[in-house]
Motif scaffolding. Structure first.
Motif, PDB file in Angstrom:
ATOM      1  N   HIS A 231       7.388   9.718 -10.281  1.00  0.00           N
ATOM      2  CA  HIS A 231       7.572  11.050 -10.486  1.00  0.00           C
ATOM      3  C   HIS A 231       7.638  11.830  -9.373  1.00  0.00           C
ATOM      4  O   HIS A 231       8.166  13.169  -9.320  1.00  0.00           O
ATOM      5  CB  HIS A 231       6.710  11.482 -11.416  1.00  0.00           C
ATOM      6  N   VAL A 232       6.849  11.400  -8.367  1.00  0.00           N
ATOM      7  CA  VAL A 232       6.406  12.294  -7.401  1.00  0.00           C
ATOM      8  C   VAL A 232       7.790  12.532  -6.217  1.00  0.00           C
ATOM      9  O   VAL A 232       8.157  13.548  -5.946  1.00  0.00           O
ATOM     10  CB  VAL A 232       5.557  11.628  -6.217  1.00  0.00           C
ATOM     11  N   TYR A 233       8.565  11.410  -5.963  1.00  0.00           N
ATOM     12  CA  TYR A 233       9.890  11.477  -5.579  1.00  0.00           C
ATOM     13  C   TYR A 233      10.637  12.280  -6.282  1.00  0.00           C
ATOM     14  O   TYR A 233      11.810  13.032  -5.740  1.00  0.00           O
ATOM     15  CB  TYR A 233      10.229  10.027  -5.169  1.00  0.00           C
ATOM     16  N   GLU A 234      10.944  12.017  -7.670  1.00  0.00           N
ATOM     17  CA  GLU A 234      11.836  12.689  -8.416  1.00  0.00           C
ATOM     18  C   GLU A 234      11.679  14.248  -8.364  1.00  0.00           C
ATOM     19  O   GLU A 234      12.658  15.105  -8.205  1.00  0.00           O
ATOM     20  CB  GLU A 234      11.777  12.015  -9.843  1.00  0.00           C
ATOM     21  N   ARG A 235      10.315  14.664  -8.451  1.00  0.00           N
ATOM     22  CA  ARG A 235      10.102  16.103  -8.430  1.00  0.00           C
ATOM     23  C   ARG A 235      10.575  16.572  -7.248  1.00  0.00           C
ATOM     24  O   ARG A 235      11.145  17.896  -7.110  1.00  0.00           O
ATOM     25  CB  ARG A 235       8.509  16.284  -8.475  1.00  0.00           C
ATOM     26  N   LEU A 236      10.212  16.107  -5.860  1.00  0.00           N
ATOM     27  CA  LEU A 236      10.573  16.514  -4.401  1.00  0.00           C
ATOM     28  C   LEU A 236      12.044  16.651  -4.346  1.00  0.00           C
ATOM     29  O   LEU A 236      12.686  17.452  -3.737  1.00  0.00           O
ATOM     30  CB  LEU A 236      10.046  15.582  -3.381  1.00  0.00           C
ATOM     31  N   ARG A 237      12.745  15.702  -5.027  1.00  0.00           N
ATOM     32  CA  ARG A 237      14.410  15.801  -5.351  1.00  0.00           C
ATOM     33  C   ARG A 237      14.812  17.107  -5.905  1.00  0.00           C
ATOM     34  O   ARG A 237      15.966  17.540  -5.339  1.00  0.00           O
ATOM     35  CB  ARG A 237      14.944  14.527  -5.600  1.00  0.00           C
ATOM     36  N   SER A 238      13.984  17.568  -6.901  1.00  0.00           N
ATOM     37  CA  SER A 238      14.434  18.675  -7.502  1.00  0.00           C
ATOM     38  C   SER A 238      13.999  20.192  -6.867  1.00  0.00           C
ATOM     39  O   SER A 238      14.596  21.082  -7.139  1.00  0.00           O
ATOM     40  CB  SER A 238      14.021  18.678  -8.854  1.00  0.00           C
ATOM     41  N   ARG A 239      13.051  20.085  -6.107  1.00  0.00           N
ATOM     42  CA  ARG A 239      12.628  21.321  -5.390  1.00  0.00           C
ATOM     43  C   ARG A 239      11.955  20.925  -4.186  1.00  0.00           C
ATOM     44  O   ARG A 239      11.016  19.938  -4.001  1.00  0.00           O
ATOM     45  CB  ARG A 239      11.712  22.132  -6.235  1.00  0.00           C
ATOM     46  N   PRO A 240      11.890  21.794  -3.076  1.00  0.00           N
ATOM     47  CA  PRO A 240      10.880  21.811  -1.969  1.00  0.00           C
ATOM     48  C   PRO A 240       9.354  21.645  -2.242  1.00  0.00           C
ATOM     49  O   PRO A 240       9.065  22.208  -3.377  1.00  0.00           O
ATOM     50  CB  PRO A 240      11.187  23.098  -1.165  1.00  0.00           C
ATOM     51  N   GLY A 241       8.832  20.826  -1.510  1.00  0.00           N
ATOM     52  CA  GLY A 241       7.174  20.672  -1.970  1.00  0.00           C
ATOM     53  C   GLY A 241       6.711  20.020  -0.778  1.00  0.00           C
ATOM     54  O   GLY A 241       7.239  19.760   0.456  1.00  0.00           O
ATOM     55  N   VAL A 242       5.225  20.150  -0.852  1.00  0.00           N
ATOM     56  CA  VAL A 242       4.502  19.430   0.245  1.00  0.00           C
ATOM     57  C   VAL A 242       3.631  18.520  -0.411  1.00  0.00           C
ATOM     58  O   VAL A 242       3.242  18.217  -1.297  1.00  0.00           O
ATOM     59  CB  VAL A 242       3.432  20.448   0.562  1.00  0.00           C
ATOM     60  N   VAL A 243       3.313  17.196   0.357  1.00  0.00           N
ATOM     61  CA  VAL A 243       2.812  16.001   0.019  1.00  0.00           C
ATOM     62  C   VAL A 243       1.662  15.735   1.108  1.00  0.00           C
ATOM     63  O   VAL A 243       2.117  15.836   2.379  1.00  0.00           O
ATOM     64  CB  VAL A 243       3.839  14.795  -0.006  1.00  0.00           C
ATOM     65  N   VAL A 244       0.526  15.607   0.693  1.00  0.00           N
ATOM     66  CA  VAL A 244      -0.398  14.978   1.643  1.00  0.00           C
ATOM     67  C   VAL A 244      -0.669  13.398   1.289  1.00  0.00           C
ATOM     68  O   VAL A 244      -0.597  12.879   0.116  1.00  0.00           O
ATOM     69  CB  VAL A 244      -1.876  15.708   1.447  1.00  0.00           C
ATOM     70  N   VAL A 245      -0.658  12.745   2.615  1.00  0.00           N
ATOM     71  CA  VAL A 245      -0.580  11.349   2.358  1.00  0.00           C
ATOM     72  C   VAL A 245      -1.898  10.627   2.946  1.00  0.00           C
ATOM     73  O   VAL A 245      -2.198  11.328   4.429  1.00  0.00           O
ATOM     74  CB  VAL A 245       0.581  10.496   3.095  1.00  0.00           C
ATOM     75  N   ARG A 246      -2.429  10.058   2.519  1.00  0.00           N
ATOM     76  CA  ARG A 246      -3.989   9.681   3.175  1.00  0.00           C
ATOM     77  C   ARG A 246      -3.994   7.878   3.218  1.00  0.00           C
ATOM     78  O   ARG A 246      -3.679   7.306   2.277  1.00  0.00           O
ATOM     79  CB  ARG A 246      -5.187   9.853   2.447  1.00  0.00           C
ATOM     80  N   GLY A 247      -4.402   7.515   4.397  1.00  0.00           N
ATOM     81  CA  GLY A 247      -4.436   6.214   4.710  1.00  0.00           C
ATOM     82  C   GLY A 247      -3.340   5.898   5.976  1.00  0.00           C
ATOM     83  O   GLY A 247      -2.725   6.622   6.315  1.00  0.00           O
ATOM     84  N   ALA A 248      -3.719   4.769   6.633  1.00  0.00           N
ATOM     85  CA  ALA A 248      -3.046   4.334   7.722  1.00  0.00           C
ATOM     86  C   ALA A 248      -2.639   3.062   8.085  1.00  0.00           C
ATOM     87  O   ALA A 248      -2.662   2.309   8.861  1.00  0.00           O
ATOM     88  CB  ALA A 248      -3.910   4.999   8.915  1.00  0.00           C
ATOM     89  N   GLY A 249      -2.412   2.445   6.665  1.00  0.00           N
ATOM     90  CA  GLY A 249      -2.021   0.939   6.659  1.00  0.00           C
ATOM     91  C   GLY A 249      -0.474   0.662   6.299  1.00  0.00           C
ATOM     92  O   GLY A 249       0.385   1.732   6.318  1.00  0.00           O
ATOM     93  N   ILE A 250      -0.261  -0.409   6.068  1.00  0.00           N
ATOM     94  CA  ILE A 250       1.194  -0.870   5.559  1.00  0.00           C
ATOM     95  C   ILE A 250       1.582   0.020   4.355  1.00  0.00           C
ATOM     96  O   ILE A 250       2.815   0.275   4.462  1.00  0.00           O
ATOM     97  CB  ILE A 250       1.315  -2.325   5.351  1.00  0.00           C
ATOM     98  N   VAL A 251       0.847   0.240   3.351  1.00  0.00           N
ATOM     99  CA  VAL A 251       1.384   1.233   2.412  1.00  0.00           C
ATOM    100  C   VAL A 251       1.670   2.602   2.733  1.00  0.00           C
ATOM    101  O   VAL A 251       2.659   3.172   2.224  1.00  0.00           O
ATOM    102  CB  VAL A 251       0.156   1.051   1.242  1.00  0.00           C
ATOM    103  N   ALA A 252       0.823   2.970   3.423  1.00  0.00           N
ATOM    104  CA  ALA A 252       0.928   4.700   4.146  1.00  0.00           C
ATOM    105  C   ALA A 252       2.478   4.668   4.896  1.00  0.00           C
ATOM    106  O   ALA A 252       3.208   5.448   4.531  1.00  0.00           O
ATOM    107  CB  ALA A 252      -0.031   5.028   5.002  1.00  0.00           C
ATOM    108  N   SER A 253       2.615   3.823   5.590  1.00  0.00           N
ATOM    109  CA  SER A 253       4.086   3.549   6.349  1.00  0.00           C
ATOM    110  C   SER A 253       5.047   3.507   5.601  1.00  0.00           C
ATOM    111  O   SER A 253       6.110   4.166   5.638  1.00  0.00           O
ATOM    112  CB  SER A 253       3.973   2.590   7.295  1.00  0.00           C
ATOM    113  N   ARG A 254       4.802   2.791   4.437  1.00  0.00           N
ATOM    114  CA  ARG A 254       6.058   2.611   3.411  1.00  0.00           C
ATOM    115  C   ARG A 254       6.272   3.874   2.560  1.00  0.00           C
ATOM    116  O   ARG A 254       7.464   4.404   2.332  1.00  0.00           O
ATOM    117  CB  ARG A 254       5.745   1.447   2.387  1.00  0.00           C
TER     118      ARG A 254
END
Length: 505
Positions: A231-254
């Motif tokens: 739902h995060v990616y779907e919402r961002l496709r419908s309107r501009p938004g800001v996302v905070v990403v926390r973490g520095a491993g393989i999952v964060a990079s993906r």
């Protein structure tokens, strides 16, 4: 109390006599070896034992999963590694093939009639990124091998409640079958050997995010990368938004790559704030021989551990080291890392230059809710003024929960089964992954996967790690007369059966 259920006498006793279980009305079934978990850890042991001549009637896998790859496939998919994407694993790390030949690269080259995968393996990592297989290739290979070895004949569905020692030797493993599948609430499997491959007990949230979710009942804007969050990616496709990403491993990079791919593919205006608790500015390590590349906040490593941890000098050093030395080595070589892939690096470089990707080193003090419902992340960093980031979503990429006391079966084994823990807080195991303190008059408990971290082998939570554990466990079982040894003749003949997709035996 339901018919055939655990009694207070059973719950309080660490040693169960057959009569005690019978008085509780719990049906007892006999099988020589039980594997608890039903994931890839269980699968690799079953595979090795079948190759060594153990019939399916001598093994039971107790699991809530329908297939060995179910949990793994789910976690890779929700963490932005769908079937067509490549995972973080070596070409020769094949859980469906203990010989590792042909490798995934050779298989892909043959199936797609191209030499590109072979060239990539030969040129890695200087002239090309490390080769890794597609997630879908792994699951298809596992399905083929499961069918070949008769894995489905060993599977018993249900939730394992506990493993208790049996008076006279061996163990009782208590299983709660699916509702409506039997006349009693519990059944007990009486066995000489038990194998635990239970994985992670659940998701691991950062404390401030967990507090915010609990206090606000928030499940939409604050998500873990290992839970469904499309739902995060779907919402961002419908309107501009800001996302905070926390973490520095393989999952964060993906997750970052998914956000950037969507931004570029759909012409989005997504802004990304990436919070690093620890900033890596460049190569780092205790000496020139043990340094890891890094930069722009990230620590780079192709796999979860250095390759030598799987079968080289580091593996040998770790095996010979004492507990204190192991802890020191683990601190140096472990930690949060991600592969340094060219395409992904170029995406981040463009994001920094264009001003829509904002990497920041900071410690989060708390999360608040803005009047419009959005999230406010309040941070502090050394030598800088406190910062305030307003975002539509926060994606926590910090991993899975590994604490043993969070897993009912492991916690009970420590409390009642005599199992000891190591300095890492996991099960203390011997050279053959036998759980120290849990033996029972000729019976043994073995473990593999995350629950065995901190012992003699570093890379336990990997395809090769689980295969290594399975091979070592099978060696110990061979010494006890449970299965055949894997000599040259058996190895060659069984590989030929694997290649021809014929049942082992």
């Amino acid at each position: 109390m339901s018919r055939g259920d655990l009694t207070p006498e059973l719950l309080d006793s660490s040693l169960w006599a057959d009569e005690l279980v019978q008085r509780a009305g719990i049906p007892v079934f006999d099988v020589p070896l039980v594997s608890v978990g039903g994931g890839i850890g269980s699968f690799t042991l079953v595979d090795v034992l079948r190759v060594r001549g153990v019939p399916t009637t001598s093994i039971r896998v107790l699991s809530t999963s329908d297939s060995p790859w179910q949990t793994w496939e789910y976690l890779t998919r929700v963490s932005q590694l769908p079937a067509h994407e490549r995972i973080r694993s070596d070409s020769g790390a094949r859980p469906d093939n203990i010989w590792g030949f042909p490798s995934y690269a050779l298989q892909e080259a043959w199936q797609e009639r191209t030499l590109k995968p072979v060239y990539q393996v030969l040129a890695e990592p200087v002239l090309a990124d490390f080769y890794s297989p597609r997630a879908g290739t792994v699951t298809r290979s596992l399905r083929r091998e499961a069918d070949r070895i008769g894995y489905w004949e060993t599977l018993a569905k249900g939730q394992v409640r506990m493993v208790r020692k049996r008076a006279g030797g061996g163990y009782f493993t208590v299983l709660t079958p699916p509702a409506g599948t039997g006349p009693t609430k519990r059944v007990a499997i009486r066995s000489q050997y038990v194998h635990l491959a239970v994985g992670y007990p659940g998701l691991k949230f950062l404390d401030d995010l967990q507090d915010f979710r609990q206090s606000h009942g928030e499940r939409y804007r604050v998500v873990n990368a290992y839970e469904p969050h499309e739902h995060v990616y779907e919402r961002l496709r419908s309107r501009p938004g800001v996302v905070v990403v926390r973490g520095a491993g393989i999952v964060a990079s993906r997750v970052l790559q998914r956000l950037i791919d969507d931004r570029q593919r759909h012409g989005l205006q997504t802004q990304i704030v990436h919070l690093f608790r620890t900033w890596v500015a460049g190569s780092h390590g205790p000496n020139p021989w043990m340094r890891r590349k890094g930069g722009d906040g990230w620590a780079y490593q192709a796999f979860t551990m250095p390759k030598s941890a799987f079968g080289g000098q580091l593996k040998a050093r770790f095996r010979k080291a004492g507990a204190e030395r192991r802890a020191g080595l683990a601190k140096v070589v472990a930690g949060t890392t991600t592969p340094k892939l060219r395409r992904w690096q170029e995406q981040l470089r463009q994001g920094r230059q264009s001003g829509w990707y904002h990497p920041v080193q900071a410690v989060v003090d708390r999360i608040d809710r803005a009047p419009d419902g959005r999230l406010v992340t309040l941070t502090r960093s050394e030598g800088a003024a406190p910062m305030r980031y307003v975002s539509d979503f926060i994606i926590d990429c910090t991993g899975l929960e590994a604490d043993m006391d969070e897993h009912r079966v492991l916690d009970d084994l420590v409390r009642h089964g005599g199992a000891l823990t190591n300095r890492a807080g996991r099960l203390l195991t011997g050279r053959n992954f036998e759980v120290i303190g849990a033996d029972s008059q000729g019976g043994a408990v073995y473990a593999s996967g995350a629950a065995t971290a901190g012992n003699h082998f570093l890379a336990v939570d990997s395809f090769l790690g689980m295969q290594t554990a399975a091979l070592d466990i099978a060696d110990d079982l061979a010494g006890r007369g449970f299965c055949a040894r894997l000599g040259p003749i058996r190895s060659v003949t069984q590989w030929a059966k694997w290649a021809a997709n014929r049942r082992p035996g």
